[in-house]
Enzyme design. Sequence first.
Site, PDB file in Angstrom:
ATOM      1  N   LYS A 143       0.805  -1.222   0.000  1.00  0.00           N
ATOM      2  CA  LYS A 143       0.000   0.000   0.000  1.00  0.00           C
ATOM      3  C   LYS A 143       0.841   1.277   0.000  1.00  0.00           C
ATOM      4  CE  LYS A 143      -4.287   1.571   1.855  1.00  0.00           C
ATOM      5  NZ  LYS A 143      -5.416   1.245   2.681  1.00  0.00           N
ATOM      6  N   VAL A 177      -5.652 -19.055  12.779  1.00  0.00           N
ATOM      7  CA  VAL A 177      -5.932 -19.547  14.138  1.00  0.00           C
ATOM      8  C   VAL A 177      -4.663 -20.129  14.753  1.00  0.00           C
ATOM      9  CG1 VAL A 177      -7.318 -21.123  15.534  1.00  0.00           C
ATOM     10  CG2 VAL A 177      -8.334 -20.061  13.516  1.00  0.00           C
ATOM     11  N   GLY A 202      -1.454 -19.187  14.824  1.00  0.00           N
ATOM     12  CA  GLY A 202      -0.161 -19.101  14.134  1.00  0.00           C
ATOM     13  C   GLY A 202       0.340 -20.418  13.581  1.00  0.00           C
ATOM     14  N   LYS A 243     -11.134 -16.119  16.237  1.00  0.00           N
ATOM     15  CA  LYS A 243     -10.536 -17.459  16.102  1.00  0.00           C
ATOM     16  C   LYS A 243     -11.486 -18.542  16.621  1.00  0.00           C
ATOM     17  CE  LYS A 243      -5.902 -15.606  16.522  1.00  0.00           C
ATOM     18  NZ  LYS A 243      -4.906 -15.155  17.495  1.00  0.00           N
ATOM     19  N   GLY A 289       3.815 -14.090  15.112  1.00  0.00           N
ATOM     20  CA  GLY A 289       5.178 -13.796  14.663  1.00  0.00           C
ATOM     21  C   GLY A 289       5.351 -14.137  13.189  1.00  0.00           C
TER      22      GLY A 289
HETATM   23  N1  NAP Z   1       1.433 -10.793  12.837  1.00  0.00           N
HETATM   24  C1  NAP Z   1       1.027 -11.985  13.216  1.00  0.00           C
HETATM   25  O1  NAP Z   1       1.680 -12.660  14.037  1.00  0.00           O
HETATM   26  C2  NAP Z   1      -0.234 -12.572  12.635  1.00  0.00           C
HETATM   27  C3  NAP Z   1      -0.562 -13.895  12.964  1.00  0.00           C
HETATM   28  C4  NAP Z   1      -1.688 -14.488  12.378  1.00  0.00           C
HETATM   29  C5  NAP Z   1      -2.468 -13.754  11.512  1.00  0.00           C
HETATM   30  N2  NAP Z   1      -2.153 -12.452  11.237  1.00  0.00           N
HETATM   31  C6  NAP Z   1      -3.012 -11.724  10.290  1.00  0.00           C
HETATM   32  O2  NAP Z   1      -2.297 -11.551   9.083  1.00  0.00           O
HETATM   33  C7  NAP Z   1      -2.676 -10.320   8.451  1.00  0.00           C
HETATM   34  C8  NAP Z   1      -1.439  -9.467   8.256  1.00  0.00           C
HETATM   35  O3  NAP Z   1      -0.859  -9.228   9.507  1.00  0.00           O
HETATM   36  P1  NAP Z   1       0.601  -8.561   9.662  1.00  0.00           P
HETATM   37  O4  NAP Z   1       0.935  -8.698  11.106  1.00  0.00           O
HETATM   38  O5  NAP Z   1       1.504  -9.093   8.638  1.00  0.00           O
HETATM   39  O6  NAP Z   1       0.246  -7.043   9.351  1.00  0.00           O
HETATM   40  P2  NAP Z   1       1.284  -5.830   9.124  1.00  0.00           P
HETATM   41  O7  NAP Z   1       2.639  -6.200   9.600  1.00  0.00           O
HETATM   42  O8  NAP Z   1       0.616  -4.626   9.663  1.00  0.00           O
HETATM   43  O9  NAP Z   1       1.367  -5.726   7.521  1.00  0.00           O
HETATM   44  C9  NAP Z   1       0.243  -5.428   6.769  1.00  0.00           C
HETATM   45  C10 NAP Z   1       0.622  -5.357   5.301  1.00  0.00           C
HETATM   46  O10 NAP Z   1      -0.575  -5.155   4.567  1.00  0.00           O
HETATM   47  C11 NAP Z   1      -0.314  -4.195   3.553  1.00  0.00           C
HETATM   48  N3  NAP Z   1      -1.586  -3.610   3.133  1.00  0.00           N
HETATM   49  C12 NAP Z   1      -2.537  -3.000   3.882  1.00  0.00           C
HETATM   50  N4  NAP Z   1      -3.598  -2.663   3.107  1.00  0.00           N
HETATM   51  C13 NAP Z   1      -3.297  -3.074   1.849  1.00  0.00           C
HETATM   52  C14 NAP Z   1      -3.985  -3.038   0.612  1.00  0.00           C
HETATM   53  N5  NAP Z   1      -5.214  -2.506   0.500  1.00  0.00           N
HETATM   54  N6  NAP Z   1      -3.382  -3.574  -0.476  1.00  0.00           N
HETATM   55  C15 NAP Z   1      -2.142  -4.131  -0.405  1.00  0.00           C
HETATM   56  N7  NAP Z   1      -1.444  -4.211   0.755  1.00  0.00           N
HETATM   57  C16 NAP Z   1      -2.020  -3.678   1.861  1.00  0.00           C
HETATM   58  C17 NAP Z   1       0.658  -3.223   4.187  1.00  0.00           C
HETATM   59  O11 NAP Z   1       1.283  -2.505   3.162  1.00  0.00           O
HETATM   60  P3  NAP Z   1       2.476  -1.469   3.439  1.00  0.00           P
HETATM   61  O12 NAP Z   1       3.670  -2.332   3.742  1.00  0.00           O
HETATM   62  O13 NAP Z   1       2.618  -0.758   2.163  1.00  0.00           O
HETATM   63  O14 NAP Z   1       2.047  -0.634   4.588  1.00  0.00           O
HETATM   64  C18 NAP Z   1       1.570  -4.192   4.943  1.00  0.00           C
HETATM   65  O15 NAP Z   1       2.590  -4.671   4.097  1.00  0.00           O
HETATM   66  C19 NAP Z   1      -3.715  -9.683   9.378  1.00  0.00           C
HETATM   67  O16 NAP Z   1      -4.993 -10.055   8.941  1.00  0.00           O
HETATM   68  C20 NAP Z   1      -3.432 -10.345  10.732  1.00  0.00           C
HETATM   69  O17 NAP Z   1      -4.587 -10.406  11.549  1.00  0.00           O
HETATM   70  C21 NAP Z   1      -1.044 -11.846  11.765  1.00  0.00           C
END
Ligand code: NAP
Length: 330
Positions: free
Chosen positions: A40, A125, A127, A198, A295
């Site tokens: 984004k 759910v 990780g 979850k 993570g």
């Molecule tokens: N982190 C975890 O441990 C974890 C575990 C399980 C599930 N999840 C799920 O996985 C998903 C991602 O989590 P994350 O922790 O990786 O989030 P994050 O670190 O905040 O990264 C989000 C990414 O999404 C991109 N983005 C946002 N809106 C967009 C759009 N409209 N089009 C294209 N790219 C877009 C952002 O782009 P930019 O880089 O350009 O800002 C960023 O690269 C979420 O649904 C979260 O609930 C996360």
Amino acid sequence: MEKKNIKIGLFGFGSVGQGTYQIIQENAALGAEVVRICIKDPQKERRISRENFTFRKEDILQDDSIDIVVEAISNAGEAFDIVKEALLAGKDVVTASKKMVSEHLAELLELQAQTGRIIRYEAAVCGAIPVLEVLDSYFAHEPIEELCGIVNGSTNYILSRMQDESLDYSTALRQAQALGFAEADPALDVKGWDAGNKIVITALHAFGELLRPEEVLVRGIDELPRHATRLAAAEGKRIKLVGRIRLKEGKLFASVMPEMLSAEHPLYSVEEENNRLLIYGKYSGLQQLSGKGAGALPTGTAVVSDIRALLNRRGYQYAKYKERALQSVV
Ligand SMILES: NC(=O)c1ccc[n+]([C@@H]2O[C@H](COP(=O)([O-])OP(=O)(O)OC[C@H]3O[C@@H](n4cnc5c(N)ncnc54)[C@H](OP(=O)(O)O)[C@@H]3O)[C@@H](O)[C@H]2O)c1
């Protein structure tokens, strides 16, 4: 003849996107390659060449050479639009977004039936822990009486810091955010909604029931009285945010609540960002699944495991859901 790699279009290059990308790069034997990444923010520094990226979702969704879309973005509404378009365009999908999946489960089932494509969401759910795979496949035939667990890594991390180092809630939350355990919007974690999402997804695979997120009774850790953790410690107990699904007289009760657990409880010793799910099966009794619930790499490995399943065209069975649907017709 050289085998052709499966082509992947990746949405998001945050924690999950980067973890997934790294694991695919390190596993040439997987036979998959990320050909385009949609993000984004054009101003952000990236750790790989700019040529890999696009800001236009059409560059992935309308590219007929891309077989699988991996969705790992932080906005659940936009995530659903991407996933829906991908399925309708004839692509299989892997997603990590629990909020999106739990809010759209019925539509996702319908879209799979309509398009013949597959969506998998193991990373959504707990990780790295293969909760959905185990419930959907291994326990497909076995009635489950109760499930309970610690399914949110960031609140568990916060509670660990508060109870072990006497940190106040805000400091512990900031630490969890700095380590990348907390969601972009911390309310999702600390108010218990992430755990609730979850629980909704788990209920479908474990009990065959399509719950709405608002049907889960949810209380978070943000409203815990300041002295609650000290009170628990004085009694030799620890406070944990526990998700529960219980089948009683044919009716499902789902909740997420802070609970005071004594040392004998199987969830008492789960610390930091770890998760644990207790499954009480009719035949197997208590089974426990434990591991890293959040993570970049733990979540990335769940995504890659789903990609592997897609290479074999293996979707979820939804055995219990289909059974219930048949019973309601008879
Ligand atoms: N982190 C975890 O441990 C974890 C575990 C399980 C599930 N999840 C799920 O996985 C998903 C991602 O989590 P994350 O922790 O990786 O989030 P994050 O670190 O905040 O990264 C989000 C990414 O999404 C991109 N983005 C946002 N809106 C967009 C759009 N409209 N089009 C294209 N790219 C877009 C952002 O782009 P930019 O880089 O350009 O800002 C960023 O690269 C979420 O649904 C979260 O609930 C996360």
